[in-house]
Structure formats: C-alpha cells, structure tokens
Design a protein around this motif. Structure first.
Motif, PDB file in Angstrom:
ATOM      1  N   THR A  43       0.110   2.029  -7.871  1.00 16.63           N
ATOM      2  CA  THR A  43      -1.221   2.113  -7.450  1.00 16.63           C
ATOM      3  C   THR A  43      -1.893   3.312  -6.607  1.00 16.63           C
ATOM      4  O   THR A  43      -0.741   3.802  -5.853  1.00 16.63           O
ATOM      5  CB  THR A  43      -2.145   0.855  -7.076  1.00 16.63           C
ATOM      6  N   LEU A  44      -2.992   3.839  -6.571  1.00 18.11           N
ATOM      7  CA  LEU A  44      -3.408   4.625  -5.717  1.00 18.11           C
ATOM      8  C   LEU A  44      -3.312   4.005  -4.276  1.00 18.11           C
ATOM      9  O   LEU A  44      -3.582   2.501  -4.035  1.00 18.11           O
ATOM     10  CB  LEU A  44      -4.771   5.057  -6.133  1.00 18.11           C
ATOM     11  N   PRO A  45      -3.506   4.798  -3.285  1.00 20.49           N
ATOM     12  CA  PRO A  45      -3.442   4.092  -1.792  1.00 20.49           C
ATOM     13  C   PRO A  45      -4.894   3.619  -1.881  1.00 20.49           C
ATOM     14  O   PRO A  45      -5.814   3.983  -2.515  1.00 20.49           O
ATOM     15  CB  PRO A  45      -3.325   5.598  -1.129  1.00 20.49           C
ATOM     16  N   LEU A  46      -4.889   2.586  -0.891  1.00 27.90           N
ATOM     17  CA  LEU A  46      -6.349   1.927  -0.576  1.00 27.90           C
ATOM     18  C   LEU A  46      -7.031   2.654   0.185  1.00 27.90           C
ATOM     19  O   LEU A  46      -7.521   2.371   1.417  1.00 27.90           O
ATOM     20  CB  LEU A  46      -5.956   0.544  -0.169  1.00 27.90           C
ATOM     21  N   VAL A  61      -9.841  -4.650   0.505  1.00 33.25           N
ATOM     22  CA  VAL A  61     -10.447  -3.708   1.410  1.00 33.25           C
ATOM     23  C   VAL A  61      -9.827  -2.178   1.330  1.00 33.25           C
ATOM     24  O   VAL A  61      -8.804  -2.148   0.694  1.00 33.25           O
ATOM     25  CB  VAL A  61     -10.457  -4.113   2.938  1.00 33.25           C
ATOM     26  N   VAL A  62     -10.578  -1.330   1.598  1.00 29.36           N
ATOM     27  CA  VAL A  62      -9.931   0.324   1.638  1.00 29.36           C
ATOM     28  C   VAL A  62     -10.363   0.727   2.910  1.00 29.36           C
ATOM     29  O   VAL A  62     -11.386   0.478   3.674  1.00 29.36           O
ATOM     30  CB  VAL A  62     -10.580   0.783   0.455  1.00 29.36           C
ATOM     31  N   LEU A  63      -9.629   1.941   3.386  1.00 26.66           N
ATOM     32  CA  LEU A  63      -9.944   2.612   4.487  1.00 26.66           C
ATOM     33  C   LEU A  63     -10.634   3.989   4.179  1.00 26.66           C
ATOM     34  O   LEU A  63     -10.285   4.734   3.293  1.00 26.66           O
ATOM     35  CB  LEU A  63      -8.488   3.176   5.012  1.00 26.66           C
ATOM     36  N   ASP A 104      -1.016  -0.746   7.497  1.00 21.45           N
ATOM     37  CA  ASP A 104       0.307  -0.313   7.833  1.00 21.45           C
ATOM     38  C   ASP A 104       0.674   1.233   7.949  1.00 21.45           C
ATOM     39  O   ASP A 104       1.322   1.396   8.553  1.00 21.45           O
ATOM     40  CB  ASP A 104       1.165  -0.848   6.393  1.00 21.45           C
ATOM     41  N   GLN A 105      -0.231   1.970   7.200  1.00 22.98           N
ATOM     42  CA  GLN A 105      -0.043   3.204   7.527  1.00 22.98           C
ATOM     43  C   GLN A 105      -1.475   4.043   7.368  1.00 22.98           C
ATOM     44  O   GLN A 105      -2.520   3.411   6.802  1.00 22.98           O
ATOM     45  CB  GLN A 105       0.937   4.307   6.888  1.00 22.98           C
ATOM     46  N   LEU A 106      -1.937   5.142   7.909  1.00 19.64           N
ATOM     47  CA  LEU A 106      -3.361   5.798   7.492  1.00 19.64           C
ATOM     48  C   LEU A 106      -3.187   6.639   6.534  1.00 19.64           C
ATOM     49  O   LEU A 106      -4.351   6.928   5.738  1.00 19.64           O
ATOM     50  CB  LEU A 106      -3.835   6.220   8.808  1.00 19.64           C
ATOM     51  N   SER A 107      -2.302   7.436   6.291  1.00 24.98           N
ATOM     52  CA  SER A 107      -2.211   8.318   5.139  1.00 24.98           C
ATOM     53  C   SER A 107      -2.159   7.933   3.831  1.00 24.98           C
ATOM     54  O   SER A 107      -3.078   8.280   2.889  1.00 24.98           O
ATOM     55  CB  SER A 107      -0.892   9.190   5.331  1.00 24.98           C
ATOM     56  N   ALA A 108      -1.587   6.656   3.392  1.00 21.02           N
ATOM     57  CA  ALA A 108      -1.635   5.994   2.297  1.00 21.02           C
ATOM     58  C   ALA A 108      -1.464   4.418   2.527  1.00 21.02           C
ATOM     59  O   ALA A 108      -0.356   3.766   2.248  1.00 21.02           O
ATOM     60  CB  ALA A 108      -0.322   6.402   1.374  1.00 21.02           C
ATOM     61  N   PRO A 109      -2.519   3.884   2.957  1.00 17.89           N
ATOM     62  CA  PRO A 109      -2.679   2.452   3.311  1.00 17.89           C
ATOM     63  C   PRO A 109      -2.354   1.576   2.130  1.00 17.89           C
ATOM     64  O   PRO A 109      -2.782   1.688   1.086  1.00 17.89           O
ATOM     65  CB  PRO A 109      -4.083   2.168   3.897  1.00 17.89           C
ATOM     66  N   ARG A 110      -1.603   0.377   2.388  1.00 20.56           N
ATOM     67  CA  ARG A 110      -1.255  -0.503   1.223  1.00 20.56           C
ATOM     68  C   ARG A 110      -1.614  -2.034   1.624  1.00 20.56           C
ATOM     69  O   ARG A 110      -2.208  -2.644   0.986  1.00 20.56           O
ATOM     70  CB  ARG A 110       0.189  -0.355   0.909  1.00 20.56           C
ATOM     71  N   LEU A 158      -2.783  12.596  11.291  1.00 24.88           N
ATOM     72  CA  LEU A 158      -3.264  11.344  11.628  1.00 24.88           C
ATOM     73  C   LEU A 158      -2.060  10.262  12.246  1.00 24.88           C
ATOM     74  O   LEU A 158      -2.156   9.273  12.583  1.00 24.88           O
ATOM     75  CB  LEU A 158      -3.838  10.605  10.340  1.00 24.88           C
ATOM     76  N   GLN A 159      -0.750  10.787  11.907  1.00 26.84           N
ATOM     77  CA  GLN A 159       0.279  10.113  12.383  1.00 26.84           C
ATOM     78  C   GLN A 159       0.784  10.705  13.498  1.00 26.84           C
ATOM     79  O   GLN A 159       1.033  11.829  13.790  1.00 26.84           O
ATOM     80  CB  GLN A 159       1.116   9.976  11.052  1.00 26.84           C
TER      81      GLN A 159
END
Length: 605
Positions: free
Chosen positions: A32-35, A120-122, A279-285, A604-605
C-alpha cells in the motif's frame, strides 16, 4: 474501535471510499501507499482522471462522491446526505492501481483498537488527520450546506434499528454563494421540493433550507442562526432543536455527542483530543496513541472533522465549476486555499472557532442525538434517554470541546519532531506553577515557517543542548514555531533547563528566531500571550495569578531580544516589578564559553 462500529447498524464507512465501492481485500503481496495526506490526494487525482464529469454543472470530484454501491450505510448519514435523486457514475475498481485499492482499505474507516488508531494519515503540516470525517464534510459541502428539519412530530415514527433507506428522491436546492455574504435563494424563500420519503416519515418532516447556522471564517457577518439557537436567561428551559446542519452533524456533532454519552470527558480525563506517534515520518504505517484510555474523539479525528467542516463550508459557498478535490486538498494542506494563507490546515482551530459558535454547536450536538435516537430507537446509548439528559450531554460536550481543544494550541508531541531520548531521570514539577519565562532561540535565527524546518530546528537544538551543553534534554518546556504550531520540549510535567535558578518555578517558552530587531509572527505572539497560558490555567498547570517575565529579567543575557522584550513589557501579565539585570553582551562573554551556534539538521529523521 469507533463508537459507530460498536453497533452493526451504526457502522460508518468513509464517505468517498464506501460510495465508490473500493473496500476490497488486498491482493497477496500488494504494497500500500504510505499513510500520508499526499497519498490521499494522489488517490483523488487518479479517480478524478478516471471518472470525467458528465454534466457541465458538476466537476469530476462531485460525481465521485455521489457514486453508489450496494454496501450498508450509516442511517444518519443516509438520511442527511444520500437521499438525493442524483445520477451516479459507476467505477470498476479493477481500473484502479493496486496501491490505490490498498490505501482505500487502510483509511476507509476511523477506529481504535487497543492503542492503535486506524483510518488516519500524516499531513504535510505534521498533524494527523482522520480521513472519514474529512470526506464526509467534502460530500456535505458539495451537496450544499443544508439545514434539515428534524422528524420530531409524534406521527413521524422512528425507523427500526437496521432498517434500510430507499432512495428518497429529494431534489436539493442548489445553494451557491455569489459572494461570501450572499446566497442564491428562491424568490419566495421556499424550501426545496421533497420527493418520496423514507417509510413512516412524512414529507413535512424533512425540509431543506438554504441557510446555515455557521459563521464564515474571516467574515464580518453576524452569525446566522436558526430560531432554535437563541440566548435564554439563566435557568430558562432550553428549547429543543427542530433543525440540524448536515455539515456539522456528519463531521463533528454526532461523534462528539456519542463520546460524551459513553464517558463524560473532563479536564482531569485526557481522552478528548488524545495525540499519538507514528512509527516513522517518511513512510508512516502505524499510529499509536499516547493514552490507552483515549476516546474515539482523538486529536486526529477532531482534525479531520474540523478540516471537513471548513472545506465543506468553503465548497458550499463556491459557485460551480468547483475545484477538483485533489487540488483543493493540495492547497489546504499547503500554502492555503485560493492563495489565502489563513485558510489552511495549520490554522484549523482558529478558523473553526470563527466558523462554529458554542451555542450553535450545542444545538447541533443535541439535534444530532435526537435525530439518531429517532432513526434508531434501539441504539444502546440513546434508548430511553430524556431530552433533558441529551441537552446536558450536548452542553458538556460543547464546553469541553471549545475549552480543551479549540481553546488550546495545537502542540506537536516530542515523537512528531523526532526527539532523542531523555538522558538521565527527569525531575517532576510541582504544579501549578506561577511563572511563564519567555525566550528566543537566537540560533536558529530565521523563523521556521513549515513543519519540516521547525522539526529540524528542534532536533538541532536538542543535539546542541545534550551534546555541547551536556544537559539531559532540550532545555525549553515548549518551543513556538511560525508555522502555527507549538512543539513540545520537556512539556508540562518535567523541570526544564531554560532559566538558571528558576527552572522549577515556571515554564520556559521559546520563539524560534532572533528577535533583537524584529518581532515573531502575530499568530505565534497570540499563542504565548493568550492561548497557551489560558489553556494551562484551565487545566490546573499554571496558577490563575501567574506572571510573565523575559529571560533577561532573571539571568544576565540579551534574551529574548530587544524588540520582543519591549513588546512583552506592554502585556498585562508582564511582571514589571522584577528588576532587570544588566545584559551581558556577546563581546564580554568568556572565551571559554562555547558560542551558541547550532548547525541546522536536514531531513525529517
């Protein structure tokens, strides 16, 4: 899980995805695409390309939202929004990319399971947004910001739980704004015609009116209220509402009322507006809530509800052809809708406070609960509930929402900006405190105006404080960006390292930037002067008689800069009786003292 999912007849699916029939099982191995909100915008853009408008008066986006499928629908949502005789464009889900189908499954329905929040999405501004109420607001806005009469007549028998609505065939008045202050209405002011009604509900029980009880953001107009929303003398019996605004009900009012029916929220209970961490900001899941006792009315849900209400209101006032939803969301979560930097996600709380008055919201929450009670008399939370009790719930819900959420600044938690762990053992503060100490960071000198820059500055300052200064953590309690957000440092409960000799007596708040010759952004100043301390006083974190001081009044320093300090001296809470100490100029600093240089971090990380 969400409140609506607790009852099978109240399972609410996200407006766009359910209507398009895209809730498909993921194929094995499909990624899936990142959230991210950018992923949702990408999905809308792809859908808009595949479903062209078939009438000149509708954009492709409008047809997408009106497409039907054979799945179950929320009774209240169907009653308010789906009972229109509109042509629907069918879409073959197989025409969509596997990534898009996977994304729709991930964000289709808002809910909580344990400490995990779903749907939810970032967003680019660093906020987390529930997609379901956002899309509900877009749909309501495209149909017109309607005020609908409640079926309160005793002859209007409520529908049985689990009943399915047939198409009502209602012809909805096309409400368009020729200006922010003027709406097109029929010459005689009559309501729209009403066609076939659901069983047991008479045509006279449902009326669509071209007015809204909302206050337009930035408009000098007096709030437009229905006759139900009237000020009454203390002790007077409240009048039961006879109308609801479909936009406010499907985005905010219904869920807010149900949350307070389940468990009344108070300042001592943090369930209302709970934040969380990705869990992460670049590709949140995965999004994990910080409070295990969180109600479904989380910060992410409220963000989505407010965004849906604001954008729905904008769409209802925008003449056709309306902009594609993908373009509208790109602007709203970017530089601002139509070039208006005020109408963007960073300032959703301020705009919502201007859009929705407390008396209006109380009536809408009350009306939503009444409508839900009549549509589903077997609802476990509403069965046998008196009108007086529903009014009490609506009043409490509105008070807590306006004070504990709209009345407080949006604060990004430490995990959002990528904070390193605290070194050592933090010391708790003895609350409430009596002082607010104001600083400027000096370096970084340029104000941070977006989430990526502000988050990088926070990490940079923390590294400097920990690695160069040898402190346990970033010194400030909170840091104020010029992007509309507050960034959590040591927070409300732990002793900071911001004002030598006074760290346990007050909170240290720093503006990002050098304010020797210029001032911070107006929104940032308002946050420190009024919003942040007002919220802290109501929560019992800051004493009602607190005093505000500049850093230089207690420590030999130029901080918070001449321009900012001169402004602080005009604020009502400024403690002028504290004798300022002579500032120590940079030229007189000991050569052994390391210069306050910070190398800004990137990424961002």
């Amino acid at each position: 899980m969400s409140l609506r999912s607790w009852n099978p007849t109240m399972v609410a699916q996200a407006v766009l995805w359910i209507l398009l029939g895209l809730l498909l099982r993921l194929e094995p191995g499909t990624a899936t695409l990142p959230l991210l909100m950018d992923s949702v915008i990408q999905a809308l853009a792809e859908l808009e390309q595949k479903v062209p408008a078939t009438m000149a008066s509708h954009t492709a986006s409008a047809w997408l939202l009106f497409a039907q499928d054979s799945g179950h629908h929320d009774l209240l949502h169907h009653f308010l929004l789906e009972g229109q005789n509109l042509k629907a464009t069918k879409l073959d889900p197989q025409q969509l990319s596997p990534e898009l189908r996977g994304l729709t499954k991930d964000v289709a329905q808002h809910g909580i399971r344990g400490r995990l929040e779903y749907g939810v999405v970032l967003a680019p501004d660093g906020s987390t947004v529930a997609v379901e109420p956002l899309l509900a607001g877009l749909e309501a806005g495209l149909q017109g910001n309607r005020v609908v009469n409640l079926p309160l007549d005793s002859t209007a028998t409520p529908l049985d739980a689990g009943a399915t609505f047939p198409d009502t065939g209602a012809v909805v008045l096309d409400v368009r704004a020729t200006s922010p202050r003027l709406r097109d209405v029929p010459p005689d002011g009559a309501s729209a015609d009403v066609g076939a009604m659901p069983p047991n509900i008479r045509a006279t029980d449902l009326d669509v009116k071209p007015t809204s009880p909302c206050v337009r953001p930035g408009s000098p107009d007096v709030p437009v209220t229905s006759p139900d929303v009237q000020a009454s003398s203390p002790g007077a019996k409240a009048r039961s509402p006879t109308t609801v605004d479909s936009l406010l009900v499907v985005t905010l009012a219904r869920d807010l009322g149900l949350a307070f029916l389940q468990s009344p929220q108070t300042w001592s209970h943090s369930g209302l507006g709970t934040e969380g961490c990705w869990d992460q900001l670049s590709a949140p899941r995965t999004f994990t809530l910080l409070d295990s006792a969180a109600s479904p009315v989380t910060t992410a849900f409220l963000n989505g509800a407010l965004d849906g209400a604001l954008l729905g209101d904008y769409l209802s006032r925008t003449p056709e052809p309306r902009p594609p939803l993908s373009a509208l969301l790109s602007q709203y979560y970017g530089a601002g809708v139509g070039g208006d930097s005020g109408l963007r996600s960073n300032f959703r709380r301020q705009n919502a406070a201007a859009l929705i008055s407390a008396p209006t919201l109380t009536q809408q929450v009350w009306g939503a609960l009444i409508l839900l009670q009549r549509l589903e008399p077997a609802h476990p939370q509403l069965r046998g509930m008196s009108q007086e009790r529903l009014f009490e719930v609506a009043t409490n819900a509105t008070k807590e929402f306006t004070e504990a959420f709209l009345g407080c600044p949006a604060i990004h938690p430490r995990c959002r900006w990528g904070a390193a762990p605290y070194r050592g053992s933090p010391r708790p503060l003895q609350l409430p405190l009596g002082f607010l100490y104001v600083h400027h960071t000096y370096v970084p000198a340029p104000p941070c105006t977006d989430f990526a820059r502000c988050a990088a500055d926070m990490r940079s300052m923390q590294r400097f404080h920990q690695d160069t200064r040898g402190w346990d953590d970033i010194g400030y309690s909170f840091v104020i960006g010029s992007d509309g957000y507050v960034y959590e440092g040591r927070g409300w409960h732990w002793v900071g390292a911001h004002t030598l000799g006074h760290n346990s007596r007050g909170f240290g708040v720093a503006f990002v930037g050098n304010y020797t010759a210029e001032l911070p952004a107006k929104a940032a100043l308002h946050t420190v002067q009024d919003v942040l301390p007002g919220c802290a006083v109501r929560a019992g974190l800051l004493r009602p008689d607190y005093a505000l001081l500049g850093h230089r009044q207690l420590v030999r320093t130029d901080c918070p800069g001449d321009a900012l300090f001169n402004l602080l001296r005009t604020w009502p809470r400024f403690a002028a009786n504290v004798k300022p100490r002579t500032a120590r100029r940079a030229s007189r600093r000991s050569k052994r003292e390391p210069p306050p240089m910070i190398v800004p971090a990137t990424g961002l990380q």
